[in-house]
Design a protein around this motif. Structure first.
Motif, PDB file in Angstrom:
ATOM      1  N   THR A   1       0.634 -14.508  11.429  1.00 33.94           N
ATOM      2  CA  THR A   1      -0.444 -15.264  12.067  1.00 33.94           C
ATOM      3  C   THR A   1      -0.406 -14.979  13.555  1.00 33.94           C
ATOM      4  O   THR A   1       0.511 -15.399  14.261  1.00 33.94           O
ATOM      5  CB  THR A   1      -0.307 -16.774  11.812  1.00 33.94           C
ATOM      6  N   ARG A   2      -1.396 -14.256  14.014  1.00 33.19           N
ATOM      7  CA  ARG A   2      -1.401 -13.733  15.381  1.00 33.19           C
ATOM      8  C   ARG A   2      -2.385 -14.501  16.263  1.00 33.19           C
ATOM      9  O   ARG A   2      -3.569 -14.614  15.932  1.00 33.19           O
ATOM     10  CB  ARG A   2      -1.804 -12.268  15.334  1.00 33.19           C
TER      11      ARG A   2
ATOM     12  N   GLU B   1      -5.794 -14.699  13.889  1.00 30.02           N
ATOM     13  CA  GLU B   1      -6.132 -13.827  12.773  1.00 30.02           C
ATOM     14  C   GLU B   1      -4.833 -13.535  12.024  1.00 30.02           C
ATOM     15  O   GLU B   1      -3.739 -13.664  12.575  1.00 30.02           O
ATOM     16  CB  GLU B   1      -6.804 -12.542  13.249  1.00 30.02           C
ATOM     17  N   THR B   2      -4.968 -13.169  10.782  1.00 27.28           N
ATOM     18  CA  THR B   2      -3.799 -12.923   9.936  1.00 27.28           C
ATOM     19  C   THR B   2      -3.703 -11.443   9.618  1.00 27.28           C
ATOM     20  O   THR B   2      -4.699 -10.816   9.240  1.00 27.28           O
ATOM     21  CB  THR B   2      -3.894 -13.722   8.624  1.00 27.28           C
ATOM     22  N   ILE B   3      -2.510 -10.893   9.772  1.00 27.07           N
ATOM     23  CA  ILE B   3      -2.253  -9.524   9.326  1.00 27.07           C
ATOM     24  C   ILE B   3      -1.526  -9.618   7.990  1.00 27.07           C
ATOM     25  O   ILE B   3      -0.423 -10.169   7.903  1.00 27.07           O
ATOM     26  CB  ILE B   3      -1.403  -8.732  10.342  1.00 27.07           C
ATOM     27  N   PHE B   4      -2.179  -9.139   6.953  1.00 25.30           N
ATOM     28  CA  PHE B   4      -1.595  -9.128   5.608  1.00 25.30           C
ATOM     29  C   PHE B   4      -0.918  -7.782   5.374  1.00 25.30           C
ATOM     30  O   PHE B   4      -1.537  -6.730   5.546  1.00 25.30           O
ATOM     31  CB  PHE B   4      -2.679  -9.330   4.545  1.00 25.30           C
ATOM     32  N   TYR B   5       0.346  -7.824   4.981  1.00 28.19           N
ATOM     33  CA  TYR B   5       1.071  -6.610   4.615  1.00 28.19           C
ATOM     34  C   TYR B   5       1.168  -6.588   3.094  1.00 28.19           C
ATOM     35  O   TYR B   5       1.760  -7.480   2.479  1.00 28.19           O
ATOM     36  CB  TYR B   5       2.460  -6.620   5.259  1.00 28.19           C
ATOM     37  N   LEU B   6       0.565  -5.543   2.489  1.00 24.54           N
ATOM     38  CA  LEU B   6       0.476  -5.466   1.033  1.00 24.54           C
ATOM     39  C   LEU B   6       1.084  -4.164   0.517  1.00 24.54           C
ATOM     40  O   LEU B   6       1.067  -3.130   1.195  1.00 24.54           O
ATOM     41  CB  LEU B   6      -0.983  -5.545   0.569  1.00 24.54           C
TER      42      LEU B   6
ATOM     43  N   LEU C   1       3.027 -10.918  18.704  1.00 23.63           N
ATOM     44  CA  LEU C   1       1.828 -10.124  18.431  1.00 23.63           C
ATOM     45  C   LEU C   1       0.625 -10.581  19.251  1.00 23.63           C
ATOM     46  O   LEU C   1      -0.485 -10.073  19.076  1.00 23.63           O
ATOM     47  CB  LEU C   1       1.483 -10.170  16.938  1.00 23.63           C
ATOM     48  N   ALA C   2       0.830 -11.562  20.134  1.00 23.42           N
ATOM     49  CA  ALA C   2      -0.257 -11.982  21.029  1.00 23.42           C
ATOM     50  C   ALA C   2      -0.413 -10.984  22.169  1.00 23.42           C
ATOM     51  O   ALA C   2      -1.490 -10.848  22.740  1.00 23.42           O
ATOM     52  CB  ALA C   2       0.022 -13.372  21.593  1.00 23.42           C
ATOM     53  N   PHE C   3       0.677 -10.285  22.499  1.00 22.14           N
ATOM     54  CA  PHE C   3       0.682  -9.302  23.585  1.00 22.14           C
ATOM     55  C   PHE C   3       0.133  -9.919  24.872  1.00 22.14           C
ATOM     56  O   PHE C   3      -0.637  -9.284  25.608  1.00 22.14           O
ATOM     57  CB  PHE C   3      -0.143  -8.064  23.196  1.00 22.14           C
ATOM     58  N   ASP C   4       0.538 -11.163  25.125  1.00 23.24           N
ATOM     59  CA  ASP C   4       0.001 -11.871  26.290  1.00 23.24           C
ATOM     60  C   ASP C   4       0.533 -11.314  27.608  1.00 23.24           C
ATOM     61  O   ASP C   4       0.000 -11.613  28.679  1.00 23.24           O
ATOM     62  CB  ASP C   4       0.301 -13.371  26.193  1.00 23.24           C
ATOM     63  N   HIS C   5       1.571 -10.487  27.537  1.00 23.76           N
ATOM     64  CA  HIS C   5       2.118  -9.890  28.757  1.00 23.76           C
ATOM     65  C   HIS C   5       1.421  -8.584  29.128  1.00 23.76           C
ATOM     66  O   HIS C   5       1.684  -8.007  30.185  1.00 23.76           O
ATOM     67  CB  HIS C   5       3.614  -9.605  28.566  1.00 23.76           C
TER      68      HIS C   5
END
Length: 519
Positions: free
Chosen positions: A494-495, A510-515, A86-90
């Protein structure tokens, strides 16, 4: 391309090196990036016939080593739970700011690839089951500059945004409109002609050339000086010469004032802004007016009397030349918007063309309201009947949003120039989390505000909805927020944030919370 027989290295000039390494790594690396590496002795400089070359091998090794070191740094700090995919560094920078996403700067926005990952129907090893399908409805209660809504359109999803900041809604809705581009071009050409007449009649072209030559001369002298006192005296002389030239053209510097425009713009810049603003005021209230407002606002942001290395955080107005940390030379403040306006007008047209090729036949709107109290169906019935009927019959399938980060950004202040020029109503008192005093009271208020937002909007969601919240949860607040809203945190990601608008900003997570519903 050359081969250095002595070292057996393949050498490229900087332009070719930039193209080659960008294609090899599938990420944008500019000539300026490589020049910076040379200036810091990160890679070796090869001089052949007075032309600078770099080694392909050394350049590739540098970036491969950098990537390995970067990943290791994250692992050392946060453990192995980093969601590196999820960093999408590419992804190249041109893709993270593709089409209308770069129509206007916006501090703190997330990249469109993050929206695509969770909202698209695609499958991959990390997300075996799609959360949404084409035709579903997505809600973003903190819409910001509209990244979620724009990507929903591209992905074939309906979307509703909500934001208390009026200018945020203008940005978002302007991105989503379909324009008569010929009509828009005609308006922009007319405005450009008005600015051009002012520019040349007042001999601002001569002024700009004179000041540019002055800076070139002084920058050359600066490189030959060795002592601080010599450099200081040179700087004093530069300021005296600069001020004398500007005054001869009857241009006055920004002045102390409670009004933003008076404080942050030169007198000529204010005249030019007024030329465009007066034209805009005579336009009917339709999409054309909004997009031209956006171009002017973007131009204004770039022409404030602030140094190049500090565009995002204003301190004190710059009224004379300064030593620029970004460009490592003397630079000057902007005294005319003409060139910026021309550049941004052309860029806007091109970005609208690119997006119109990708747009789907779906509905999106951003509502200027408070997500804690909004009656969503009532507002949609007034402003967007097709979305009203869709929500009423099939309900909303999920939320994808980034709540305001507590104590970090006042989104009204970020666009003060636009609020003042266009006389927009401010709702600062409704902004969540802008109090920078992180005491018990403000933290409790923040928890209550986000919880109240979710509770207010849950009745509009399907029972089996998916909620994604992007947050920098350093204070560990979102478990409490989930409990308050009767939600369960199904997963967290944790991205590492490697792409961000502020070039000087250090990478962070940053954190993506899936609820989902508890019941």
């Amino acid at each position: 391309m050359l081969t250095n027989q002595t070292t057996d290295l393949t050498l490229l000039p900087l332009n070719e090196a930039s193209q080659w390494i960008s294609n090899t790594l599938n990420k944008q690396i500019t000539k300026a990036n490589i020049s910076y590496l040379l200036s810091k002795s990160k890679i070796k400089k090869y001089k052949i016939n007075n032309r600078t070359y770099v080694s392909k091998t050394e350049l590739l090794n540098y970036y491969n080593t950098l990537t390995t070191q970067t990943k290791q740094k994250w692992i050392n700090k946060y453990g192995n739970n980093i969601a590196w995919h999820l960093a999408f560094d590419h992804i190249k920078e041109s893709e993270t700011t593709k089409h209308v996403h770069r129509l206007h700067p916006y501090k703190g926005k997330f990249i469109p690839q993050l929206v695509e990952y969770f909202l698209d129907e695609h499958t991959d090893p990390f997300k075996p089951t799609p959360y949404f399908k084409k035709g579903d409805i997505i809600l973003d209660p903190f819409a910001g500059s509209g990244t979620t809504l724009v990507q929903c359109n591209e992905l074939g999803l309906h979307a509703i945004g909500i934001d208390v900041a009026k200018f945020n809604c203008i940005i978002t809705n302007a991105k989503l409109q379909t324009y008569d581009l010929n009509t828009l071009k005609n308006h922009l050409n007319t405005i450009s002609n008005l600015l051009s007449n002012h520019y040349y009649e007042n001999q601002l072209d001569h002024l700009e050339n004179t000041l540019s030559n002055l800076l070139i001369d002084y920058n050359k002298k600066y490189t030959t000086l060795k002592t601080y006192n010599e450099q200081l005296q040179l700087y004093k002389n530069l300021i005296e010469d600069y001020i004398s030239i500007v005054k001869s053209y009857h241009i006055s510097s920004p002045k102390p004032s409670d009004k933003f425009i008076e404080k942050w713009y030169f007198s000529n810049t204010i005249k030019e802004i007024s030329i465009v603003a007066n034209y805009i005021n005579n336009l009917p209230n339709d999409p054309i007016k909004s997009i031209i407002m956006l171009i002017l606002s973007r131009t204004m942001r770039s022409t404030r009397a602030t140094p190049h290395f500090n565009l995002t955080t204003l301190k004190d107005p710059i009224t004379s030349p300064y030593f620029c940390k970004k460009h490592n030379k003397f630079c000057k403040p902007t005294i005319s918007i003409f060139k910026h306006w021309t550049t941004y007008s052309k860029d806007t047209i091109q970005r609208l063309i690119e997006f119109q090729k990708l747009k789907t036949n779906t509905h999106q709107i951003c509502l200027n309201h408070d997500s804690r109290t909004i009656n969503l169906l009532e507002q949609l019935e007034k402003t967007h009947p097709p979305l009203y009927h869709l929500v009423k019959t099939q309900k909303i399938n999920g939320i994808f949003t980034s709540p305001p980060y507590i104590g970090l950004i006042n989104y009204h202040d970020e666009h003060n120039y636009a609020y003042e020029l266009f006389n927009l109503e401010k709702n600062i008192h409704q902004e969540i989390g802008i109090n920078k005093s992180l005491n018990k009271q403000t933290i409790t208020q923040y928890i209550n505000d986000i919880s109240t937002t979710l509770l207010n909007l849950k009745p509009y969601l399907t029972h089996d909805h998916h909620i994604f919240l992007i947050a920098n949860d350093n204070l560990n607040l979102f478990q409490t927020i989930a409990n308050n809203a009767n939600l369960t945190i199904i997963n967290t990601y944790t991205r590492p944030v490697l792409h961000h608008a502020e070039a000087h900003q250090e990478p962070y997570t940053e954190t993506i919370f899936y609820l989902k519903n508890k019941n």
